[in-house]
Scaffold this active site. Structure first.
Site, short mmCIF file in Angstrom:
data_model
loop_
_atom_site.label_atom_id
_atom_site.label_comp_id
_atom_site.label_asym_id
_atom_site.label_seq_id
_atom_site.Cartn_x
_atom_site.Cartn_y
_atom_site.Cartn_z
N PHE A 12 0.82 -1.22 0.00
CA PHE A 12 0.00 0.00 0.00
C PHE A 12 0.87 1.28 0.00
O PHE A 12 0.85 2.07 -0.95
CB PHE A 12 -0.93 -0.06 1.23
CG PHE A 12 -1.56 1.22 1.63
CD1 PHE A 12 -2.19 2.05 0.70
CD2 PHE A 12 -1.59 1.61 2.98
CE1 PHE A 12 -2.81 3.24 1.10
CE2 PHE A 12 -2.20 2.78 3.38
CZ PHE A 12 -2.80 3.61 2.44
N ASP A 63 13.09 -11.73 -1.40
CA ASP A 63 12.74 -11.70 0.02
C ASP A 63 13.87 -11.00 0.78
O ASP A 63 15.03 -11.41 0.65
CB ASP A 63 12.58 -13.16 0.50
CG ASP A 63 12.04 -13.26 1.90
OD1 ASP A 63 12.27 -12.33 2.70
OD2 ASP A 63 11.40 -14.28 2.20
N ASP A 132 3.56 4.30 14.78
CA ASP A 132 3.32 4.84 16.13
C ASP A 132 2.93 3.73 17.11
O ASP A 132 2.91 3.95 18.33
CB ASP A 132 2.23 5.92 16.10
CG ASP A 132 0.89 5.45 15.56
OD1 ASP A 132 0.80 4.27 15.13
OD2 ASP A 132 -0.07 6.24 15.57
N GLU A 133 2.62 2.52 16.59
CA GLU A 133 2.19 1.44 17.48
C GLU A 133 3.30 0.98 18.42
O GLU A 133 3.03 0.32 19.43
CB GLU A 133 1.65 0.25 16.68
CG GLU A 133 0.46 0.66 15.83
CD GLU A 133 -0.45 -0.49 15.45
OE1 GLU A 133 -0.28 -1.60 15.95
OE2 GLU A 133 -1.36 -0.25 14.64
N LYS A 160 8.03 -4.38 15.11
CA LYS A 160 8.46 -3.08 14.57
C LYS A 160 9.36 -2.37 15.58
O LYS A 160 10.34 -1.72 15.21
CB LYS A 160 7.26 -2.21 14.21
CG LYS A 160 6.42 -2.70 13.04
CD LYS A 160 7.15 -2.72 11.71
CE LYS A 160 7.44 -1.35 11.14
NZ LYS A 160 7.98 -1.43 9.75
N GLY A 290 -5.80 -7.22 23.34
CA GLY A 290 -4.74 -6.21 23.54
C GLY A 290 -4.97 -4.94 22.73
O GLY A 290 -4.01 -4.20 22.45
P1 NAD Z 1 1.53 -3.63 3.23
O1 NAD Z 1 1.24 -4.85 4.01
O2 NAD Z 1 0.46 -3.05 2.37
O3 NAD Z 1 2.79 -3.87 2.29
C1 NAD Z 1 3.94 -4.54 2.72
C2 NAD Z 1 4.76 -4.95 1.49
O4 NAD Z 1 5.94 -5.60 1.96
C3 NAD Z 1 4.03 -5.92 0.57
O5 NAD Z 1 4.17 -5.51 -0.77
C4 NAD Z 1 4.73 -7.25 0.82
O6 NAD Z 1 4.72 -8.12 -0.31
C5 NAD Z 1 6.14 -6.77 1.16
N1 NAD Z 1 6.87 -7.76 1.97
C6 NAD Z 1 6.44 -8.41 3.07
N2 NAD Z 1 7.38 -9.28 3.51
C7 NAD Z 1 8.44 -9.13 2.67
C8 NAD Z 1 9.73 -9.73 2.61
N3 NAD Z 1 10.11 -10.66 3.50
N4 NAD Z 1 10.58 -9.35 1.62
C9 NAD Z 1 10.20 -8.41 0.72
N5 NAD Z 1 9.00 -7.84 0.71
C10 NAD Z 1 8.13 -8.18 1.69
O7 NAD Z 1 2.05 -2.57 4.28
P2 NAD Z 1 1.87 -0.98 4.30
O8 NAD Z 1 0.61 -0.65 5.00
O9 NAD Z 1 2.14 -0.45 2.96
O10 NAD Z 1 3.07 -0.61 5.30
C11 NAD Z 1 4.38 -0.33 4.79
C12 NAD Z 1 5.29 0.02 5.93
O11 NAD Z 1 4.77 1.16 6.62
C13 NAD Z 1 5.42 -1.08 7.00
O12 NAD Z 1 6.75 -1.11 7.44
C14 NAD Z 1 4.49 -0.63 8.12
O13 NAD Z 1 4.94 -1.10 9.35
C15 NAD Z 1 4.62 0.88 8.01
N6 NAD Z 1 3.46 1.66 8.48
C16 NAD Z 1 2.22 1.41 7.98
C17 NAD Z 1 1.15 2.21 8.38
C18 NAD Z 1 -0.24 1.98 7.86
O14 NAD Z 1 -1.18 2.64 8.34
N7 NAD Z 1 -0.47 1.11 6.90
C19 NAD Z 1 1.37 3.26 9.28
C20 NAD Z 1 2.66 3.47 9.78
C21 NAD Z 1 3.71 2.68 9.34
O1 DAU Z 2 -0.95 3.18 13.63
C1 DAU Z 2 -0.25 2.70 12.52
C2 DAU Z 2 -0.71 1.31 12.18
O2 DAU Z 2 -2.01 1.43 11.63
C3 DAU Z 2 0.22 0.59 11.21
O3 DAU Z 2 1.48 0.41 11.81
C4 DAU Z 2 -0.36 -0.76 10.80
O4 DAU Z 2 0.46 -1.36 9.83
C5 DAU Z 2 -1.74 -0.53 10.22
O5 DAU Z 2 -2.34 -1.77 9.89
C6 DAU Z 2 -2.61 0.23 11.21
O6 DAU Z 2 -2.89 -0.60 12.37
P1 DAU Z 2 -4.35 -0.65 13.04
O7 DAU Z 2 -4.49 -1.91 13.79
O8 DAU Z 2 -4.64 0.62 13.75
O9 DAU Z 2 -5.23 -0.66 11.69
P2 DAU Z 2 -6.55 -1.48 11.28
O10 DAU Z 2 -7.03 -0.88 9.97
O11 DAU Z 2 -6.34 -2.95 11.32
O12 DAU Z 2 -7.57 -1.08 12.42
C7 DAU Z 2 -7.91 0.27 12.68
C8 DAU Z 2 -8.84 0.28 13.87
O13 DAU Z 2 -10.08 -0.31 13.47
C9 DAU Z 2 -8.35 -0.53 15.05
O14 DAU Z 2 -8.75 0.13 16.26
C10 DAU Z 2 -9.09 -1.87 14.92
C11 DAU Z 2 -10.40 -1.45 14.27
N1 DAU Z 2 -11.01 -2.45 13.37
C12 DAU Z 2 -10.26 -2.98 12.38
C13 DAU Z 2 -10.80 -3.90 11.50
C14 DAU Z 2 -9.97 -4.52 10.41
C15 DAU Z 2 -12.36 -2.77 13.52
O15 DAU Z 2 -13.06 -2.26 14.41
N2 DAU Z 2 -12.90 -3.67 12.63
C16 DAU Z 2 -12.17 -4.26 11.64
O16 DAU Z 2 -12.73 -5.10 10.88
#
Ligand code: NAD
Ligand code: DAU
Length: 349
Positions: A12, A63, A132-133, A160, A290
């Site tokens: 993403f 990988d 931030d988690e 992380k 949790g």
């Molecule tokens: P995502 O799950 O959408 O994408 C992760 C990507 O990493 C995928 O394309 C997957 O194929 C690749 N990947 C996984 N394992 C791998 C490996 N062993 N070798 C090579 N590639 C691999 O994740 P995202 O939401 O895009 O998050 C990206 C980064 O940002 C992560 O490090 C996550 O911790 C961080 N982050 C995400 C959020 C969020 O809200 N999504 C917020 C803060 C930080």
């Molecule tokens: O804060 C940054 C993090 O945000 C990133 O590091 C993670 O990669 C990313 O997945 C995200 O984590 P969250 O656990 O906060 O995101 P998620 O979309 O899974 O959930 C957001 C909130 O919604 C959380 O409080 C759980 C709740 N939730 C989630 C799902 C999937 C629901 O209530 N119902 C659901 O079906």
């Protein structure tokens, strides 16, 4: 940064970051996108960039845990900077099966750091994208700052946190030029529909149940993905080496507020008499174990040092995001049906 290695660029945020970077005039270097294509990796998210940037963009399926393959890639492409997104990213999956989180998020990051250390003479930056988690959960008051103690609560957050510590240690011990960013919840185009916002958009569109964990009062600080990309690039370009920066949206919302907003917008722009008011689809379900109660980021350091603030408000960003999913049903359909994985198998084995 002439040869920038981006890990996880088919996910993403990584795919949005590659789009962002290829669109910036000031960046004229090459991008080498290394992604192992887990369920969350989808090369189709960048399909329209492949031909347009054939001379500056290369995708390699690999990988990050495979040290020897990564070393070959590193040498072949003369890598001089790394932006590390690759991770297992979904908290719920980390609760059910943490193994892959330990491997990719900890061992994979360690491998990359070792690679960077052994090529330190030509490395200008190792940027680590984190969350931030790592700080755990807030009560009703207060914000996470760069000096907040680490208290991760899920296996994802703990993995992380471990990776952040390794990156910092490689700076302190070996002088590796690093930066770290800890960002709040992102939303926007190309997010895998297991995460709250795309899951709710697609379920609501189809008239399916909208599962809200617990009482729905957990708070997240939402940030539009392009704002995250912009912050990461600013940190990479101008951030102090060895420093950590928090990135946030200044947009605290309870989960129930987010879901109700999505329902209201869809009722307005995609009304469906058979479904009726979408908020009737909301179902409170068993809470996540949790489950962190509240996240909120203080990004004053990033604002003061590098002049970054989010450009997108939640009101405009959520509408744009919903519209993107409505306009990209082919991407959605291929992801939801698993057809994208059949395509990967056909092209990459
Ligand atoms: P995502 O799950 O959408 O994408 C992760 C990507 O990493 C995928 O394309 C997957 O194929 C690749 N990947 C996984 N394992 C791998 C490996 N062993 N070798 C090579 N590639 C691999 O994740 P995202 O939401 O895009 O998050 C990206 C980064 O940002 C992560 O490090 C996550 O911790 C961080 N982050 C995400 C959020 C969020 O809200 N999504 C917020 C803060 C930080
Ligand atoms: O804060 C940054 C993090 O945000 C990133 O590091 C993670 O990669 C990313 O997945 C995200 O984590 P969250 O656990 O906060 O995101 P998620 O979309 O899974 O959930 C957001 C909130 O919604 C959380 O409080 C759980 C709740 N939730 C989630 C799902 C999937 C629901 O209530 N119902 C659901 O079906």
């Amino acid at each position: 940064m002439n040869n920038l290695l981006i890990t996880g660029g088919c996910g993403f945020i990584g795919s949005n970051f590659i789009r962002y970077m290829l669109g910036r005039e000031e960046f004229t270097g090459r991008i080498i996108n290394v992604d192992s294509l887990t369920y969350a990796g989808n090369p189709e998210s960048l399909a329209d960039r492949v031909d347009a940037f054939a001379d500056r963009y290369t995708f390699i399926r690999a990988d990050i845990c495979d040290g020897s393959q990564m070393a070959k890639i590193y040498d072949r492409h003369d890598v001089d900077a790394i932006c590390h997104f690759a991770a297992e990213s979904h908290v719920d999956r980390s609760i059910v099966s943490p193994d892959a989180f330990i491997q990719t998020n900890i061992v994979g990051t360690f491998n990359l750091l070792e690679l960077a250390r052994s090529h330190q003479d030509r490395l200008t930056l190792f940027h680590h994208v984190s969350t931030d988690e790592v700080f755990g959960s807030l009560g009703a008051e207060g914000y996470f700052t760069e000096t907040t103690a680490y208290r991760p609560n899920s296996p994802y957050a703990a993995s992380k946190a471990a990776s952040d510590h390794l990156v910092r240690a490689y700076h302190k011990t070996y002088g590796l030029p690093i930066t770290i960013s800890n960002c709040s919840n992102n939303y926007g185009p190309y997010q895998f529909p297991e995460k709250l916002i795309p899951l709710m958009i697609l379920n609501a569109l189809e008239g399916k149940s909208l599962p809200v964990y617990g009482d729905g009062q957990n708070v997240r600080d939402w940030l539009y993905v392009t704002d995250h990309c912009d912050a990461v690039w600013k940190i990479m370009r101008d951030g102090q080496r060895g420093a950590t920066y928090n990135i946030g949206g200044n947009t605290e919302k309870t989960n129930i507020e987010v879901v109700e907003t999505i329902c209201a917008i869809l009722d307005e722009i995609a009304p469906d008499n058979d479904i009726g008011p979408r908020r009737d689809l909301i179902a409170f379900v068993t809470d996540r174990p949790g489950h962190d109660r509240r996240y909120a980021i203080d990004f004053a350091k990033l604002k003061q040092e590098l002049g970054w603030s989010p450009a997108e408000s939640f009101e405009t960003g959520i509408r744009k995001t919903i519209q993107w999913y409505l306009d990209n049903m082919q991407w959605v359909q291929r992801v939801r049906s698993g057809e994208y994985q059949a395509w990967i198998k056909q092209h990459y084995g």
